[in-house]
Design a protein around this motif. Structure first.
Motif, PDB file in Angstrom:
ATOM      1  N   LEU A  18       0.810  -1.216   0.000  1.00  0.00           N
ATOM      2  CA  LEU A  18       0.000   0.000   0.000  1.00  0.00           C
ATOM      3  C   LEU A  18       0.843   1.267   0.000  1.00  0.00           C
ATOM      4  O   LEU A  18       0.305   2.374   0.013  1.00  0.00           O
ATOM      5  N   THR A  19       2.149   1.112   0.016  1.00  0.00           N
ATOM      6  CA  THR A  19       3.048   2.264   0.019  1.00  0.00           C
ATOM      7  C   THR A  19       3.338   2.693  -1.416  1.00  0.00           C
ATOM      8  O   THR A  19       3.497   1.853  -2.298  1.00  0.00           O
ATOM      9  N   LYS A  20       3.419   3.997  -1.650  1.00  0.00           N
ATOM     10  CA  LYS A  20       3.715   4.502  -2.983  1.00  0.00           C
ATOM     11  C   LYS A  20       5.100   4.039  -3.419  1.00  0.00           C
ATOM     12  O   LYS A  20       5.990   3.815  -2.596  1.00  0.00           O
ATOM     13  N   ALA A  21       5.257   3.902  -4.718  1.00  0.00           N
ATOM     14  CA  ALA A  21       6.482   3.340  -5.275  1.00  0.00           C
ATOM     15  C   ALA A  21       7.721   4.105  -4.821  1.00  0.00           C
ATOM     16  O   ALA A  21       8.727   3.511  -4.433  1.00  0.00           O
ATOM     17  N   LEU A  41       7.260   3.517  18.979  1.00  0.00           N
ATOM     18  CA  LEU A  41       6.260   4.244  18.191  1.00  0.00           C
ATOM     19  C   LEU A  41       6.947   4.920  17.024  1.00  0.00           C
ATOM     20  O   LEU A  41       8.012   5.514  17.178  1.00  0.00           O
ATOM     21  N   ALA A  42       6.337   4.824  15.841  1.00  0.00           N
ATOM     22  CA  ALA A  42       6.865   5.482  14.644  1.00  0.00           C
ATOM     23  C   ALA A  42       5.717   6.170  13.916  1.00  0.00           C
ATOM     24  O   ALA A  42       4.649   5.569  13.723  1.00  0.00           O
ATOM     25  N   PRO A  43       5.900   7.436  13.519  1.00  0.00           N
ATOM     26  CA  PRO A  43       4.831   8.131  12.783  1.00  0.00           C
ATOM     27  C   PRO A  43       4.678   7.569  11.380  1.00  0.00           C
ATOM     28  O   PRO A  43       5.652   7.149  10.746  1.00  0.00           O
ATOM     29  N   ASP A  44       3.483   7.563  10.933  1.00  0.00           N
ATOM     30  CA  ASP A  44       3.185   7.142   9.559  1.00  0.00           C
ATOM     31  C   ASP A  44       2.231   8.186   8.973  1.00  0.00           C
ATOM     32  O   ASP A  44       1.022   7.988   8.889  1.00  0.00           O
ATOM     33  N   VAL A  45       2.816   9.319   8.566  1.00  0.00           N
ATOM     34  CA  VAL A  45       2.035  10.444   8.037  1.00  0.00           C
ATOM     35  C   VAL A  45       2.564  10.743   6.640  1.00  0.00           C
ATOM     36  O   VAL A  45       3.586  11.415   6.471  1.00  0.00           O
ATOM     37  N   ARG A  46       1.899  10.189   5.656  1.00  0.00           N
ATOM     38  CA  ARG A  46       2.354  10.355   4.274  1.00  0.00           C
ATOM     39  C   ARG A  46       1.296   9.801   3.323  1.00  0.00           C
ATOM     40  O   ARG A  46       0.293   9.224   3.748  1.00  0.00           O
ATOM     41  N   TRP A  47       1.599  10.021   2.039  1.00  0.00           N
ATOM     42  CA  TRP A  47       0.706   9.488   1.012  1.00  0.00           C
ATOM     43  C   TRP A  47       0.899   7.971   0.890  1.00  0.00           C
ATOM     44  O   TRP A  47       2.017   7.480   0.915  1.00  0.00           O
ATOM     45  N   HIS A  48      -0.251   7.281   0.764  1.00  0.00           N
ATOM     46  CA  HIS A  48      -0.243   5.843   0.516  1.00  0.00           C
ATOM     47  C   HIS A  48      -1.002   5.572  -0.780  1.00  0.00           C
ATOM     48  O   HIS A  48      -1.521   6.503  -1.411  1.00  0.00           O
ATOM     49  N   GLN A  49      -1.094   4.328  -1.060  1.00  0.00           N
ATOM     50  CA  GLN A  49      -1.779   3.913  -2.283  1.00  0.00           C
ATOM     51  C   GLN A  49      -2.938   2.991  -1.919  1.00  0.00           C
ATOM     52  O   GLN A  49      -2.773   2.020  -1.182  1.00  0.00           O
ATOM     53  N   ARG A  50      -4.112   3.325  -2.452  1.00  0.00           N
ATOM     54  CA  ARG A  50      -5.267   2.471  -2.195  1.00  0.00           C
ATOM     55  C   ARG A  50      -5.116   1.141  -2.940  1.00  0.00           C
ATOM     56  O   ARG A  50      -4.273   0.987  -3.815  1.00  0.00           O
ATOM     57  N   LYS A  51      -5.994   0.240  -2.581  1.00  0.00           N
ATOM     58  CA  LYS A  51      -5.983  -1.065  -3.241  1.00  0.00           C
ATOM     59  C   LYS A  51      -6.289  -0.928  -4.724  1.00  0.00           C
ATOM     60  O   LYS A  51      -5.756  -1.668  -5.552  1.00  0.00           O
ATOM     61  N   ASP A  52      -7.132   0.096  -5.048  1.00  0.00           N
ATOM     62  CA  ASP A  52      -7.489   0.304  -6.454  1.00  0.00           C
ATOM     63  C   ASP A  52      -6.441   1.152  -7.180  1.00  0.00           C
ATOM     64  O   ASP A  52      -6.604   1.502  -8.346  1.00  0.00           O
ATOM     65  N   GLY A  54      -5.450   4.267  -6.328  1.00  0.00           N
ATOM     66  CA  GLY A  54      -5.612   5.696  -6.087  1.00  0.00           C
ATOM     67  C   GLY A  54      -4.831   6.169  -4.870  1.00  0.00           C
ATOM     68  O   GLY A  54      -4.519   5.370  -3.976  1.00  0.00           O
ATOM     69  N   PRO A  55      -4.506   7.474  -4.779  1.00  0.00           N
ATOM     70  CA  PRO A  55      -3.739   7.997  -3.649  1.00  0.00           C
ATOM     71  C   PRO A  55      -4.633   8.234  -2.437  1.00  0.00           C
ATOM     72  O   PRO A  55      -5.801   8.595  -2.561  1.00  0.00           O
TER      73      PRO A  55
END
Length: 349
Positions: A18-21, A41-52, A54-55
């Protein structure tokens, strides 16, 4: 155990999927899992990729899950879809950037003030021109960039603006060391839904050259009025003297016409000079050329002399009379006759 390790590997693989390339290439998932193992604990605040494909922008974190004996058991990731908010924030930042670029590209000195007229912001153009810092210009600090003689006018313009809702004033801005220039300052009130002023947005435009031109026009108008009054007085006096020395109407008209023509030539020369003065040699040559007399019959000798209007008019009439006499009875009336006009400047006289 093997089962828990498999589950964790599945979570990691899902996260990677699910992570962008570009984030996968940068090792973002591995970095998050590693930080969660080390720090809990680690932050995860960024763009991901949907299953379809889409961002989707996720605001979340990866939290370590310890086992009962305190060893690392796995990672639990929790995130919230904030894609719409992120896009609104990005659009707002882009809009602010465009507005900042527009404002900073204007030649005017732009500023903002609260409803009472106290400045809350000044553009880089203002600080660059006046030498004030942003903090120094806030509140009533901008007045220190106004010429001291214009302080009351500037403050009065604000008092009127708070009553009328319109700010328009002219005053000088700058620094005493670098000189002062005239600026036209205008501001528009920003109102809320109830029509109340919440702030002012204004700009000061350099109009120094226009101001100087207007002042020069006033001086020229005053000079023109002065010239017209003087000319009428000269014409009246010339007409009276011509009438006294003329035996009949034909003689009067002939002499009066010649004298008026002389005055007209002097005025033509005066209007060609910026300092409202006439070169003496030019004035004398004009009179001789009017009767088609020039070198070698006429010779002029003397230093440069500038004559003011009244003196030029009087001297032109005198030269006209002498030239007319020379043409009728003197050197210009005979073959081989010559005229020498010579003058000198005596200091203190």
């Amino acid at each position: 155990d093997a089962r828990l390790a498999a589950i964790n590997r599945g979570h990691e693989e899902a996260t990677v999927a699910l992570t962008k390339a570009e984030d996968r290439d940068a090792g973002a998932p591995e970095t998050e899992f590693g930080k969660a193992r080390e720090d809990g604990l680690a932050p995860d605040v960024r763009w991901h990729q949907r299953k379809d494909g889409g961002p989707v922008f996720i605001d979340g974190s990866a939290r370590a899950r310890p086992s009962e004996d305190g060893t690392f058991k796995g990672v639990m990731k929790i995130g919230r879809d904030v894609t719409q908010r992120r896009r609104v924030d990005e659009a707002l930042r882009e809009s602010e950037s465009r507005l900042r670029t527009l404002i900073e590209g204007l030649p005017q000195l732009v500023w903002r003030a609260d409803a009472a007229g106290a400045w809350t912001w000044a553009s880089p153009q203002w600080t660059a021109y006046t030498g004030q810092t942003l903090e120094e210009s806030l509140g009533d600090g901008w007045l220190l960039a106004v010429h001291p003689e214009d302080w009351e006018a500037a403050k009065e313009s604000w008092r009127q603006a708070l009553e009328t809702g319109v700010l328009q004033a002219n005053f000088r801005l700058g620094q005493a060391a670098d000189g002062w220039r005239w600026f036209n300052t205008r501001a528009t009130p920003v109102r809320d839904a109830d029509g109340e002023i919440v702030e002012w947005v204004g700009a000061s435009t350099d109009v120094h050259d226009l101001h100087d031109l207007q002042e020069r026009q006033k001086l020229l108008l005053a000079e023109l009025q002065h010239r017209v009054r003087n000319m009428l007085a000269v014409v009246r006096s010339t007409a009276a003297r011509t009438a006294e020395s003329s035996g009949d109407m034909d003689s009067f008209l002939s002499h009066f016409d010649g004298r008026l023509t002389t005055l007209s030539r002097v005025q033509s020369v005066l209007t060609r000079t910026e300092d409202v003065a006439v070169d003496m040699e030019e004035l004398i040559w004009d009179e001789f050329q009017a009767v088609a007399a020039g070198p070698p019959k006429v010779e002029l000798k003397g230093p440069p002399v500038r004559l003011r209007q009244r003196v030029a008019e009087t001297l032109a009439l005198a030269v006209h009379e002498l030239t007319t006499n020379a043409l009728k009875y003197g050197a210009l009336s005979v073959e081989g006759g010559r005229i020498l006009v010579e003058w000198e400047v005596r200091p203190g006289q």
